[in-house]
Design a protein around this motif. Structure first.
Motif, PDB file in Angstrom:
ATOM      1  N   PHE A 229     -19.700  -8.758  -3.136  1.00  0.00           N
ATOM      2  CA  PHE A 229     -21.075  -8.516  -2.707  1.00  0.00           C
ATOM      3  C   PHE A 229     -21.042  -7.459  -1.607  1.00  0.00           C
ATOM      4  N   PRO A 230     -22.172  -6.789  -1.329  1.00  0.00           N
ATOM      5  CA  PRO A 230     -22.182  -5.782  -0.261  1.00  0.00           C
ATOM      6  C   PRO A 230     -21.738  -6.391   1.064  1.00  0.00           C
ATOM      7  N   GLY A 231     -20.811  -5.718   1.728  1.00  0.00           N
ATOM      8  CA  GLY A 231     -20.265  -6.224   2.971  1.00  0.00           C
ATOM      9  C   GLY A 231     -18.939  -6.941   2.796  1.00  0.00           C
ATOM     10  N   TRP A 232     -18.579  -7.236   1.549  1.00  0.00           N
ATOM     11  CA  TRP A 232     -17.314  -7.915   1.298  1.00  0.00           C
ATOM     12  C   TRP A 232     -16.151  -6.952   1.505  1.00  0.00           C
ATOM     13  N   THR A 233     -15.089  -7.418   2.141  1.00  0.00           N
ATOM     14  CA  THR A 233     -13.920  -6.585   2.391  1.00  0.00           C
ATOM     15  C   THR A 233     -12.821  -6.909   1.394  1.00  0.00           C
ATOM     16  N   VAL A 234     -12.384  -5.878   0.681  1.00  0.00           N
ATOM     17  CA  VAL A 234     -11.252  -6.006  -0.231  1.00  0.00           C
ATOM     18  C   VAL A 234     -10.004  -5.726   0.594  1.00  0.00           C
ATOM     19  N   GLY A 235      -9.285  -6.772   0.940  1.00  0.00           N
ATOM     20  CA  GLY A 235      -8.153  -6.628   1.841  1.00  0.00           C
ATOM     21  C   GLY A 235      -6.837  -6.373   1.139  1.00  0.00           C
ATOM     22  N   PRO A 236      -5.777  -6.201   1.895  1.00  0.00           N
ATOM     23  CA  PRO A 236      -4.468  -5.865   1.322  1.00  0.00           C
ATOM     24  C   PRO A 236      -3.657  -7.076   0.877  1.00  0.00           C
ATOM     25  N   HIS A 237      -4.138  -8.278   1.166  1.00  0.00           N
ATOM     26  CA  HIS A 237      -3.316  -9.458   0.926  1.00  0.00           C
ATOM     27  C   HIS A 237      -3.403 -10.003  -0.490  1.00  0.00           C
ATOM     28  N   TYR A 238      -4.480  -9.661  -1.209  1.00  0.00           N
ATOM     29  CA  TYR A 238      -4.725 -10.312  -2.488  1.00  0.00           C
ATOM     30  C   TYR A 238      -4.914  -9.310  -3.620  1.00  0.00           C
TER      31      TYR A 238
END
Length: 465
Positions: free
Chosen positions: A373-382
């Motif tokens: 969703f808007p504002g969601w952060t796609v991080g490096p861990h997953y």
């Protein structure tokens, strides 16, 4: 039915299980790492428990924290989703020791099939066709070379404890075998904690076709048809469809019968997948068995009308399947496209970042499985998966047109972020894919073609316009 299910996973699969529990009248508990505290699964579950910091070993692979969360919330079952602990027999045994139902096969079945070399032997004993290769785990590079010489090149080295497309190496030149053996063994040790390898003959121009099975504790074992998963990069799937296009009926039927026979032979329980490699001559051989729900399970649901997660819950509660083999009828064609935060122009390197814009498509016979969703952060861990775009149509041509239209409507924006959406559209338009004659070599061929064009004609951006 079960009363409370803890979902030991994250992302779109956690949300999928939470929704299935809600529809079944079962209370759901989400667990989350610090990075996922605002996730959709956390928001929609009946209860949520923090289990640790972002690194998976400290959270989603932290068995004591997950079991304690289940005990504290009164969960009588745990659904592991896919990945993480979904095929960990030790986790299943710990659940049983605490009186918690593990929604999956018995630990001893997972132990047997999780060891790929042992699974090969068990399926060969059950009469399933397996590729020529080592009889078990290899003891040395010298043994690998001897087996390769016997079965003929090319060959593929695989981690005994492997999965998810990792821990594999194709070897075409005998001079490269020792190097590949040492590199793959080191990778397997680092990723899986188990350096053992086995070897099989590698089939060029092959298709990857799999059979979905369901087995209850009352002796019922059935299949739900075949899926094609041949569009892959680094042995990881990008596009799946059901049924497998162009597969002769007699090959399909034999493959499905073999999967059910194999499941019965080991006392399988729950949802599982038998994965086969199919040669240009339509010979099929078993590759591996996945003791869990697959990422691509929606295409099977779309063409059969069977809710696989709901059936998992029924089986785990000790209920018989509400289906017979005659009830499973395949209607139309379903296609699933995995939209990942990756850059196809840089060998599908992940492109983490925060989503400034995320507008998924819609329309008739379109299913979007997403947690973004808007504002969601796609991080490096997953994993970099943003969404699964799944479509259905009465025939394949209409399904491909709908899949293309669906991908074109995605609006995904974030600083530095790229997605696979544009590449997926190009794949859908590729002549081999449209003709249904594509193999696992398609993505590599497209990548080479794009690289050859790049000096004069820029490759189309991974983002749809």
């Amino acid at each position: 039915m079960l009363s409370t299910v803890l979902v030991a996973n994250r992302g779109e699969i956690a949300l999928r299980v939470v929704r299935a529990c809600r529809e079944a009248g079962i209370r759901s508990v989400a667990v989350y790492s610090t990075a996922d505290r605002d996730s959709a699964a956390v928001r929609l579950a009946d209860q949520a428990v923090h289990i640790g910091p972002p690194p998976p070993k400290a959270s989603y692979l932290n068995i004591p924290a997950i079991v304690e969360a289940a005990r504290a919330t009164g969960a009588d079952a745990i659904h592991p989703g896919y990945g993480f602990l979904s095929e960990d027999p030790d986790f299943a045994e710990v659940c049983a020791a605490h009186g918690i139902v593990f929604i999956g096969p018995p630990p001893q079945v997972m132990q047997r099939l999780g060891d790929k070399a042992e699974a090969r032997a068990a399926m060969a004993e059950a009469g399933l066709p397996v590729l020529p290769g080592s009889s078990g785990a290899l003891s040395s590079a010298a043994e690998a070379a001897a087996v390769a010489e016997l079965v003929g090149y090319p060959v593929i080295l695989k981690a005994v404890a492997g999965g998810g497309g990792r821990g594999m190496a194709v070897v075409r030149d005998p001079d490269r075998l020792v190097w590949a053996y040492n590199e793959t063994r080191a990778h397997a040790r680092a990723v899986f904690g188990d350096e053992r390898l086995y070897l099989e003959r590698y089939v060029d121009d092959a298709r990857h076709v799999e059979v979905q099975v369901l087995c209850d504790t009352h002796g019922t074992a059935l299949h739900l048809g075949v899926r094609d998963c041949s569009v892959q990069r680094r042995h990881q799937k990008l596009i799946e469809e059901a049924p497998a296009p162009g597969l002769p009926h007699e090959v399909r039927d034999a493959m499905c019968e073999a999967a059910v026979r194999g499941a019965r032979a080991v006392g399988y329980v729950g949802a599982g997948t038998f994965e086969f490699v199919v040669s240009p001559a339509w010979e099929f051989h078993l590759m591996e068995i996945n003791c869990r729900l697959q990422v691509e399970h929606p295409v099977t649901e779309m063409v059969t009308g069977v809710d696989l997660v709901r059936e998992q819950l029924r089986i785990a509660a000790g209920q018989p399947l509400g289906l017979s083999q005659d009830d499973i009828v395949v209607h139309g064609v379903a296609v699933e496209c995995r939209v990942n935060a990756e850059d196809p122009d840089r060998e599908f390197a992940p492109t983490p970042g925060t989503l400034d814009e995320f507008v998924p498509p819609g329309g008739p016979f379109v299913r979007i499985d997403t947690h973004a969703f808007p504002g969601w952060t796609v991080g490096p861990h997953y994993d970099s998966l943003l969404a699964k775009a799944v479509v259905w149509a009465p025939d394949r041509a209409e399904a491909l047109a709908r899949a293309d239209r669906t991908l074109a409507e995605f609006r995904i924006g974030g600083r530095g972020m790229r997605t696979t959406a544009g590449f997926l559209r190009r794949t859908l338009a590729h002549p081999d894919f449209r003709a249904g004659v594509h193999t696992t070599a398609l993505v590599d061929a497209m990548t080479v073609e794009a690289a050859e064009r790049r000096p004069d004609t820029p490759v189309v951006s991974a983002e749809p316009v």
